[in-house]
Design a protein around this motif. Sequence first.
Motif, PDB file in Angstrom:
ATOM      1  N   PRO A   1       0.834  -1.214   0.000  1.00  0.00           N
ATOM      2  CA  PRO A   1       0.000   0.000   0.000  1.00  0.00           C
ATOM      3  C   PRO A   1       0.862   1.255   0.000  1.00  0.00           C
ATOM      4  O   PRO A   1       2.057   1.212   0.308  1.00  0.00           O
ATOM      5  N   PHE A   2       0.254   2.370  -0.328  1.00  0.00           N
ATOM      6  CA  PHE A   2       0.996   3.629  -0.370  1.00  0.00           C
ATOM      7  C   PHE A   2       0.086   4.761   0.100  1.00  0.00           C
ATOM      8  O   PHE A   2      -1.152   4.655   0.064  1.00  0.00           O
ATOM      9  N   ALA A   3       0.703   5.821   0.543  1.00  0.00           N
ATOM     10  CA  ALA A   3      -0.050   6.951   1.090  1.00  0.00           C
ATOM     11  C   ALA A   3      -0.710   7.753  -0.026  1.00  0.00           C
ATOM     12  O   ALA A   3      -0.138   7.956  -1.093  1.00  0.00           O
ATOM     13  N   GLU A   4      -1.941   8.210   0.254  1.00  0.00           N
ATOM     14  CA  GLU A   4      -2.679   9.093  -0.650  1.00  0.00           C
ATOM     15  C   GLU A   4      -3.264  10.233   0.172  1.00  0.00           C
ATOM     16  O   GLU A   4      -3.276  10.196   1.406  1.00  0.00           O
ATOM     17  N   TRP A   5      -3.754  11.245  -0.523  1.00  0.00           N
ATOM     18  CA  TRP A   5      -4.366  12.385   0.155  1.00  0.00           C
ATOM     19  C   TRP A   5      -5.734  12.651  -0.475  1.00  0.00           C
ATOM     20  O   TRP A   5      -5.872  12.671  -1.708  1.00  0.00           O
ATOM     21  N   HIS A   6      -6.726  12.855   0.380  1.00  0.00           N
ATOM     22  CA  HIS A   6      -8.052  13.178  -0.126  1.00  0.00           C
ATOM     23  C   HIS A   6      -8.018  14.544  -0.815  1.00  0.00           C
ATOM     24  O   HIS A   6      -7.533  15.527  -0.256  1.00  0.00           O
TER      25      HIS A   6
ATOM     26  N   VAL B   1      -4.214   5.553   3.862  1.00  0.00           N
ATOM     27  CA  VAL B   1      -3.566   4.415   3.206  1.00  0.00           C
ATOM     28  C   VAL B   1      -4.573   3.282   3.122  1.00  0.00           C
ATOM     29  O   VAL B   1      -5.119   2.857   4.145  1.00  0.00           O
ATOM     30  N   CYS B   2      -4.837   2.803   1.920  1.00  0.00           N
ATOM     31  CA  CYS B   2      -5.757   1.686   1.721  1.00  0.00           C
ATOM     32  C   CYS B   2      -4.978   0.408   1.427  1.00  0.00           C
ATOM     33  O   CYS B   2      -3.934   0.451   0.773  1.00  0.00           O
TER      34      CYS B   2
END
Length: 280
Positions: A27-32, A71-72
Amino acid sequence: MLKRKVLARGPVSVVHTRCNSGPGERPFAEWHQGWLAAYVQRGTFGCRCLGAAYELVPGSVLVGRPGDEYVCSHDHHRGDECLAFLVAPELVDEIDGRRRAWRSGGLPPVAELVALGELARPAAAGDNDLGLDEIGLAFASRFVDVIAGGRRPRGRATANDRRRAVQSALWIDVHAAETIDLQTLARQAGLSPYHYLRIFSASLGVTPHQYLVRRRLCRAAQLLADEDRPVTQVWLETGFGDLSNFVRSFHRAAGVSPLGYRRAARGDRKIFQERLAVLP
């Protein structure tokens, strides 16, 4: 791999997303990027956000606030499908003035939200007369109600509200064959989409889109009964998105196909007699 398909644009945009990630994929970090309430239709996935962990299953809701990191992961199942309702900032302010409801994370399946989320599936396929933008507004509003712990008081329609609703209905009558969405109707009425939908429904007992579809069906029935135009031309002149949607909508309303309705309108009683014979 994530695939997105935009189904509706407006104050509440609706996007269908499909993710094919599975166990073992990093998984990897994302931002809304905006105000988000995403209804999980199929599959499962995990989400870590603001120091908390959530497991989302069909019926759950992923909530996003602009700028929050998340993170999903898919540790238990490959893939998921979601219907994402992306709410414009000004609408968030109108529904949830202090923006307390939109805390990034996950909600478990809630009966009221599941019911609304599932309404969007046939709406997207053209199998009912609800608008996706209307369902999105209702979903966002009910989401805030759930977070607040109960339904907020709703004011009754005033005389001025009823006047505006009637004027809007008359405008819809004239323009029913055109492409009309909730944002267009609200702008024409001089109201925000959220307030417009509320006063129209409270005043007339149907949503704007339901009223629009019924006016289109009425016009189609008139053309089928009075003229010799092909069904395809009736469809084109009444504003339905595609021919199959027109046929399904008309059959659902009339109990017979457009051609069957035409034959019945011209004196073939057998069609409706057969229809009535199968009813309890």
